[in-house]
Write a protein that holds these residues in place. Structure first.
Motif, PDB file in Angstrom:
ATOM      1  N   PHE A   4       0.834  -1.205   0.000  1.00 45.29           N
ATOM      2  CA  PHE A   4       0.000   0.000   0.000  1.00 45.29           C
ATOM      3  C   PHE A   4       0.871   1.259   0.000  1.00 45.29           C
ATOM      4  O   PHE A   4       0.655   2.173  -0.792  1.00 45.29           O
ATOM      5  CB  PHE A   4      -0.923  -0.017   1.219  1.00 45.29           C
ATOM      6  CG  PHE A   4      -1.758   1.223   1.374  1.00 45.29           C
ATOM      7  CD1 PHE A   4      -2.753   1.516   0.467  1.00 45.29           C
ATOM      8  CD2 PHE A   4      -1.543   2.076   2.432  1.00 45.29           C
ATOM      9  CE1 PHE A   4      -3.536   2.656   0.609  1.00 45.29           C
ATOM     10  CE2 PHE A   4      -2.315   3.215   2.588  1.00 45.29           C
ATOM     11  CZ  PHE A   4      -3.310   3.511   1.676  1.00 45.29           C
ATOM     12  N   ILE A   5       1.866   1.307   0.865  1.00 38.89           N
ATOM     13  CA  ILE A   5       2.750   2.467   0.938  1.00 38.89           C
ATOM     14  C   ILE A   5       3.507   2.641  -0.372  1.00 38.89           C
ATOM     15  O   ILE A   5       3.635   3.750  -0.895  1.00 38.89           O
ATOM     16  CB  ILE A   5       3.716   2.342   2.138  1.00 38.89           C
ATOM     17  CG1 ILE A   5       2.941   2.429   3.453  1.00 38.89           C
ATOM     18  CG2 ILE A   5       4.810   3.400   2.080  1.00 38.89           C
ATOM     19  CD1 ILE A   5       3.748   2.071   4.685  1.00 38.89           C
TER      20      ILE A   5
ATOM     21  N   ILE B 244       1.705   4.366  -3.037  1.00 36.97           N
ATOM     22  CA  ILE B 244       1.589   5.813  -2.868  1.00 36.97           C
ATOM     23  C   ILE B 244       2.871   6.513  -3.294  1.00 36.97           C
ATOM     24  O   ILE B 244       2.856   7.438  -4.089  1.00 36.97           O
ATOM     25  CB  ILE B 244       1.261   6.182  -1.402  1.00 36.97           C
ATOM     26  CG1 ILE B 244      -0.099   5.617  -0.999  1.00 36.97           C
ATOM     27  CG2 ILE B 244       1.295   7.698  -1.198  1.00 36.97           C
ATOM     28  CD1 ILE B 244      -0.407   5.743   0.485  1.00 36.97           C
TER      29      ILE B 244
ATOM     30  N   TYR C 218      -3.847   1.612   8.204  1.00 39.88           N
ATOM     31  CA  TYR C 218      -3.589   2.080   6.841  1.00 39.88           C
ATOM     32  C   TYR C 218      -3.720   3.597   6.734  1.00 39.88           C
ATOM     33  O   TYR C 218      -3.017   4.223   5.933  1.00 39.88           O
ATOM     34  CB  TYR C 218      -4.514   1.367   5.850  1.00 39.88           C
ATOM     35  CG  TYR C 218      -3.980   0.008   5.443  1.00 39.88           C
ATOM     36  CD1 TYR C 218      -3.517  -0.228   4.156  1.00 39.88           C
ATOM     37  CD2 TYR C 218      -3.910  -1.040   6.354  1.00 39.88           C
ATOM     38  CE1 TYR C 218      -3.015  -1.466   3.788  1.00 39.88           C
ATOM     39  CE2 TYR C 218      -3.408  -2.282   5.992  1.00 39.88           C
ATOM     40  CZ  TYR C 218      -2.963  -2.490   4.717  1.00 39.88           C
ATOM     41  OH  TYR C 218      -2.457  -3.708   4.342  1.00 39.88           O
ATOM     42  N   THR C 219      -4.558   4.201   7.534  1.00 44.67           N
ATOM     43  CA  THR C 219      -4.653   5.658   7.554  1.00 44.67           C
ATOM     44  C   THR C 219      -3.366   6.266   8.116  1.00 44.67           C
ATOM     45  O   THR C 219      -2.864   7.256   7.585  1.00 44.67           O
ATOM     46  CB  THR C 219      -5.875   6.120   8.379  1.00 44.67           C
ATOM     47  OG1 THR C 219      -7.053   5.576   7.770  1.00 44.67           O
ATOM     48  CG2 THR C 219      -5.977   7.630   8.435  1.00 44.67           C
TER      49      THR C 219
ATOM     50  N   LYS D 200      -0.800   5.925   5.346  1.00 49.56           N
ATOM     51  CA  LYS D 200      -1.063   6.887   4.268  1.00 49.56           C
ATOM     52  C   LYS D 200      -0.629   8.291   4.678  1.00 49.56           C
ATOM     53  O   LYS D 200       0.047   8.992   3.915  1.00 49.56           O
ATOM     54  CB  LYS D 200      -2.551   6.876   3.929  1.00 49.56           C
ATOM     55  CG  LYS D 200      -2.958   7.840   2.850  1.00 49.56           C
ATOM     56  CD  LYS D 200      -4.436   7.662   2.548  1.00 49.56           C
ATOM     57  CE  LYS D 200      -5.111   8.969   2.374  1.00 49.56           C
ATOM     58  NZ  LYS D 200      -6.551   8.848   2.226  1.00 49.56           N
ATOM     59  N   ASN D 201      -0.967   8.694   5.894  1.00 47.84           N
ATOM     60  CA  ASN D 201      -0.625  10.040   6.349  1.00 47.84           C
ATOM     61  C   ASN D 201       0.881  10.253   6.470  1.00 47.84           C
ATOM     62  O   ASN D 201       1.397  11.282   6.029  1.00 47.84           O
ATOM     63  CB  ASN D 201      -1.320  10.347   7.676  1.00 47.84           C
ATOM     64  CG  ASN D 201      -2.805  10.516   7.512  1.00 47.84           C
ATOM     65  OD1 ASN D 201      -3.313  10.782   6.421  1.00 47.84           O
ATOM     66  ND2 ASN D 201      -3.544  10.335   8.589  1.00 47.84           N
TER      67      ASN D 201
ATOM     68  N   THR E 155       3.210   8.694   4.886  1.00 54.94           N
ATOM     69  CA  THR E 155       3.794   8.652   3.544  1.00 54.94           C
ATOM     70  C   THR E 155       3.537   9.950   2.792  1.00 54.94           C
ATOM     71  O   THR E 155       4.453  10.510   2.177  1.00 54.94           O
ATOM     72  CB  THR E 155       3.243   7.450   2.750  1.00 54.94           C
ATOM     73  OG1 THR E 155       3.505   6.259   3.500  1.00 54.94           O
ATOM     74  CG2 THR E 155       3.897   7.346   1.394  1.00 54.94           C
TER      75      THR E 155
ATOM     76  N   GLU F 194      -2.745   7.581  -8.850  1.00 52.34           N
ATOM     77  CA  GLU F 194      -2.409   7.189  -7.481  1.00 52.34           C
ATOM     78  C   GLU F 194      -3.538   6.405  -6.803  1.00 52.34           C
ATOM     79  O   GLU F 194      -3.309   5.349  -6.219  1.00 52.34           O
ATOM     80  CB  GLU F 194      -2.064   8.426  -6.656  1.00 52.34           C
ATOM     81  CG  GLU F 194      -1.704   8.107  -5.230  1.00 52.34           C
ATOM     82  CD  GLU F 194      -1.339   9.330  -4.414  1.00 52.34           C
ATOM     83  OE1 GLU F 194      -1.476   9.254  -3.187  1.00 52.34           O
ATOM     84  OE2 GLU F 194      -0.927  10.347  -4.987  1.00 52.34           O
ATOM     85  N   THR F 195      -4.748   6.909  -6.886  1.00 55.52           N
ATOM     86  CA  THR F 195      -5.875   6.238  -6.235  1.00 55.52           C
ATOM     87  C   THR F 195      -6.126   4.878  -6.861  1.00 55.52           C
ATOM     88  O   THR F 195      -6.380   3.902  -6.155  1.00 55.52           O
ATOM     89  CB  THR F 195      -7.138   7.113  -6.306  1.00 55.52           C
ATOM     90  OG1 THR F 195      -6.866   8.366  -5.683  1.00 55.52           O
ATOM     91  CG2 THR F 195      -8.309   6.461  -5.604  1.00 55.52           C
TER      92      THR F 195
ATOM     93  N   GLN G 227      -3.548   2.468  -5.573  1.00 57.18           N
ATOM     94  CA  GLN G 227      -3.821   2.108  -4.185  1.00 57.18           C
ATOM     95  C   GLN G 227      -4.925   1.057  -4.109  1.00 57.18           C
ATOM     96  O   GLN G 227      -4.794   0.058  -3.391  1.00 57.18           O
ATOM     97  CB  GLN G 227      -4.234   3.341  -3.381  1.00 57.18           C
ATOM     98  CG  GLN G 227      -3.113   4.306  -3.121  1.00 57.18           C
ATOM     99  CD  GLN G 227      -3.609   5.574  -2.454  1.00 57.18           C
ATOM    100  OE1 GLN G 227      -4.752   5.668  -2.046  1.00 57.18           O
ATOM    101  NE2 GLN G 227      -2.735   6.559  -2.340  1.00 57.18           N
TER     102      GLN G 227
ATOM    103  N   LEU H 190      -9.748   4.020   2.570  1.00 60.12           N
ATOM    104  CA  LEU H 190      -9.500   5.226   1.775  1.00 60.12           C
ATOM    105  C   LEU H 190     -10.557   6.303   1.971  1.00 60.12           C
ATOM    106  O   LEU H 190     -10.453   7.378   1.388  1.00 60.12           O
ATOM    107  CB  LEU H 190      -9.414   4.855   0.288  1.00 60.12           C
ATOM    108  CG  LEU H 190      -8.278   3.911  -0.100  1.00 60.12           C
ATOM    109  CD1 LEU H 190      -8.336   3.604  -1.589  1.00 60.12           C
ATOM    110  CD2 LEU H 190      -6.925   4.494   0.281  1.00 60.12           C
TER     111      LEU H 190
END
Length: 176
Positions: free
Chosen positions: A35-36, A39, A75-76, A79-80, A82, A126-127, A130, A149
């Motif tokens: 996942f990372i 991104i 995962y949040t 995401k943040n 990264t 990007e989305t 992901q 997401l």
């Protein structure tokens, strides 16, 4: 690991159970790394951000609420951290102007990886990357991806199917 099992491990970690962290790490690391990487698109940055995400998990575990989605929470965090790192890297002043990559920056993953990764990087946003990564690599269901997401389920389904169609068109072009 099911959502309930991960939630239970998070609660044990809140209470100071160090073995719970080891289980959480071993059960989530592959999907979280993919996942990372989807991104930031840089292997070394993804490694660093994965470590940062797990450190942040440890330092903020007290704020985890029982019954919430542990996967979405983790995962949040990833995401943040990264996205913050990417923003920080963009603000850096580069000094090595002899190196052309240094002059323009590079978030490209070299295409020596798998053909699927190369196609994903070339044709997907990007989305889309992901969502495909979370579903195909990490094995999340579409409703879980929607939660992670913070997007409507219909949007996730449409984006996933659209991304697969783009990749198929690109792969068919290469065969011709």
């Amino acid at each position: 690991m099911t959502r309930q099992e991960l939630d239970g491990k998070m609660l044990l970690l809140q209470r100071g159970d160090e073995q719970a962290f080891e289980v959480i790490y071993n059960e989530t690391r592959r999907g979280l790394f993919a996942f990372i990487l989807s991104i930031c698109r840089n292997y070394h940055t993804a490694e660093d951000m994965m470590q940062t995400a797990y450190i942040r998990l440890r330092t903020t575990i007290a704020s985890y609420k029982t019954g919430s989605s542990a996967y979405a929470w983790l995962y949040t965090i990833a995401k943040n951290v990264t996205l913050n790192e990417i923003k920080r890297q963009k603000r850096e002043t580069l000094t090595d102007m002899e190196n052309p990559d240094a002059a323009f920056g590079s978030y490209r993953m070299n295409e020596e990886g798998s053909p699927v990764t190369a196609v994903m990087n070339r044709v997907l946003g990007e989305t889309e990357r992901q969502i495909v990564t979370l579903h195909v690599v990490a094995g999340f269901k579409h409703r879980e991806i929607a939660e992670i997401l913070d997007k409507p389920l219909g949007t996730v389904l449409w984006t996933y199917n659209n991304a697969l169609a783009k990749m198929k068109r690109e792969l068919n072009k290469e065969e011709l």
